[in-house]
Design a protein around this motif. Structure first.
Motif, PDB file in Angstrom:
ATOM      1  N   ASN A  50     -43.169 100.104 -49.399  1.00 56.01           N
ATOM      2  CA  ASN A  50     -44.001 100.891 -48.623  1.00 56.01           C
ATOM      3  C   ASN A  50     -44.260 100.380 -47.218  1.00 56.01           C
ATOM      4  OD1 ASN A  50     -43.126 102.976 -50.006  1.00 56.01           O
ATOM      5  ND2 ASN A  50     -45.470 102.262 -51.723  1.00 56.01           N
ATOM      6  N   TYR A  60     -51.018  90.267 -41.080  1.00 52.75           N
ATOM      7  CA  TYR A  60     -52.216  90.084 -40.536  1.00 52.75           C
ATOM      8  C   TYR A  60     -52.389  88.183 -40.472  1.00 52.75           C
ATOM      9  CZ  TYR A  60     -53.921  93.554 -43.874  1.00 52.75           C
ATOM     10  OH  TYR A  60     -53.992  94.853 -44.152  1.00 52.75           O
ATOM     11  N   ALA A  64     -48.853  96.365 -38.120  1.00 55.73           N
ATOM     12  CA  ALA A  64     -49.019  97.410 -39.522  1.00 55.73           C
ATOM     13  C   ALA A  64     -47.616  98.270 -38.839  1.00 55.73           C
ATOM     14  CB  ALA A  64     -49.376  97.873 -40.116  1.00 55.73           C
ATOM     15  N   THR A 102     -45.002 101.795 -41.445  1.00 54.32           N
ATOM     16  CA  THR A 102     -45.060 102.206 -42.272  1.00 54.32           C
ATOM     17  C   THR A 102     -43.312 102.683 -41.905  1.00 54.32           C
ATOM     18  OG1 THR A 102     -44.507 104.701 -40.811  1.00 54.32           O
ATOM     19  CG2 THR A 102     -47.081 103.448 -41.660  1.00 54.32           C
ATOM     20  N   ASN A 134     -46.854  90.571 -45.260  1.00 54.79           N
ATOM     21  CA  ASN A 134     -48.390  91.713 -46.254  1.00 54.79           C
ATOM     22  C   ASN A 134     -47.176  92.940 -46.650  1.00 54.79           C
ATOM     23  OD1 ASN A 134     -49.986  93.989 -46.956  1.00 54.79           O
ATOM     24  ND2 ASN A 134     -50.763  92.662 -47.885  1.00 54.79           N
ATOM     25  N   ALA A 135     -47.856  93.954 -47.678  1.00 56.69           N
ATOM     26  CA  ALA A 135     -46.036  94.180 -47.741  1.00 56.69           C
ATOM     27  C   ALA A 135     -46.730  95.811 -49.170  1.00 56.69           C
ATOM     28  CB  ALA A 135     -45.011  93.938 -48.298  1.00 56.69           C
ATOM     29  N   GLU A 136     -46.857  96.454 -49.185  1.00 55.74           N
ATOM     30  CA  GLU A 136     -46.866  97.451 -49.863  1.00 55.74           C
ATOM     31  C   GLU A 136     -45.513  97.818 -50.817  1.00 55.74           C
ATOM     32  OE1 GLU A 136     -49.966 101.290 -50.748  1.00 55.74           O
ATOM     33  OE2 GLU A 136     -48.213 101.438 -50.359  1.00 55.74           O
ATOM     34  N   ALA A 147     -47.901 100.418 -57.520  1.00 53.32           N
ATOM     35  CA  ALA A 147     -47.871 100.465 -55.530  1.00 53.32           C
ATOM     36  C   ALA A 147     -48.415  99.117 -55.486  1.00 53.32           C
ATOM     37  CB  ALA A 147     -48.766 101.177 -54.881  1.00 53.32           C
ATOM     38  N   ILE A 148     -48.179  97.910 -55.135  1.00 54.85           N
ATOM     39  CA  ILE A 148     -48.646  96.595 -55.617  1.00 54.85           C
ATOM     40  C   ILE A 148     -48.366  95.479 -54.002  1.00 54.85           C
ATOM     41  CG2 ILE A 148     -48.465  93.967 -56.704  1.00 54.85           C
ATOM     42  CD1 ILE A 148     -47.914  95.120 -58.841  1.00 54.85           C
ATOM     43  N   ASN A 149     -49.690  95.068 -53.586  1.00 51.74           N
ATOM     44  CA  ASN A 149     -49.643  94.537 -52.284  1.00 51.74           C
ATOM     45  C   ASN A 149     -49.365  93.384 -52.762  1.00 51.74           C
ATOM     46  OD1 ASN A 149     -51.062  95.048 -49.054  1.00 51.74           O
ATOM     47  ND2 ASN A 149     -51.614  96.622 -50.569  1.00 51.74           N
ATOM     48  N   TRP A 172     -48.872  89.345 -50.772  1.00 46.65           N
ATOM     49  CA  TRP A 172     -48.342  88.462 -49.591  1.00 46.65           C
ATOM     50  C   TRP A 172     -47.823  86.824 -49.169  1.00 46.65           C
ATOM     51  CZ3 TRP A 172     -52.092  89.875 -46.211  1.00 46.65           C
ATOM     52  CH2 TRP A 172     -52.847  90.486 -46.062  1.00 46.65           C
TER      53      TRP A 172
END
Length: 120
Positions: free
Chosen positions: A32, A37, A50, A52, A96-98, A106-108, A110
């Motif tokens: 997503n 960062y 960021a 989308t 970083n990615a969702e 949906a997990i973040n 790094w």
């Protein structure tokens, strides 16, 4: 398992440019939002940029007009083009990615970080 691997950090002179890349690999359905960062010594990690799935972009005020985030969905890769670098941009940069997992969570995730040093 999802892995994010950054590349492209290094030493650059003030006013110079660098391009960071982050590649995602593993077993997942889709990515997503993607983001970059950075973290200064002794400080909390802060959002730089960021993007989308619809390519809506968001930038920290300190990098607007100098940094550009982009993504290549086919390669599960995103980039941070950094122009007009300043010594105050020196930091460790993290991608970083969702991620939407195969179980529809949906997990973040790094990356491990890449050091950008701006110095003459």
């Amino acid at each position: 398992q999802v892995q994010l691997v950054e590349s492209g950090g290094g030493l650059v002179q003030p006013g110079g440019s660098l391009r960071l890349s982050c590649a995602a690999s593993g077993n997942f359905r889709s990515i997503n939002a993607m983001a970059w960062y950075r973290q200064f010594p002794g400080k909390q990690r802060e959002l730089v940029a960021a993007i989308t799935t619809d390519s809506d972009r968001n930038y920290a005020d300190s990098v607007k007009g100098r940094f550009t985030i982009s993504r290549d969905n086919a390669k599960n890769t995103w980039y941070l083009q950094m122009n007009g670098l300043k010594p105050e941009d020196t930091a460790v940069y993290y991608c970083n990615a969702e991620v939407l997992t195969t179980s529809y969570f949906a997990i973040n995730f790094w990356g491990k970080g890449t050091l950008v040093t701006v110095s003459s």
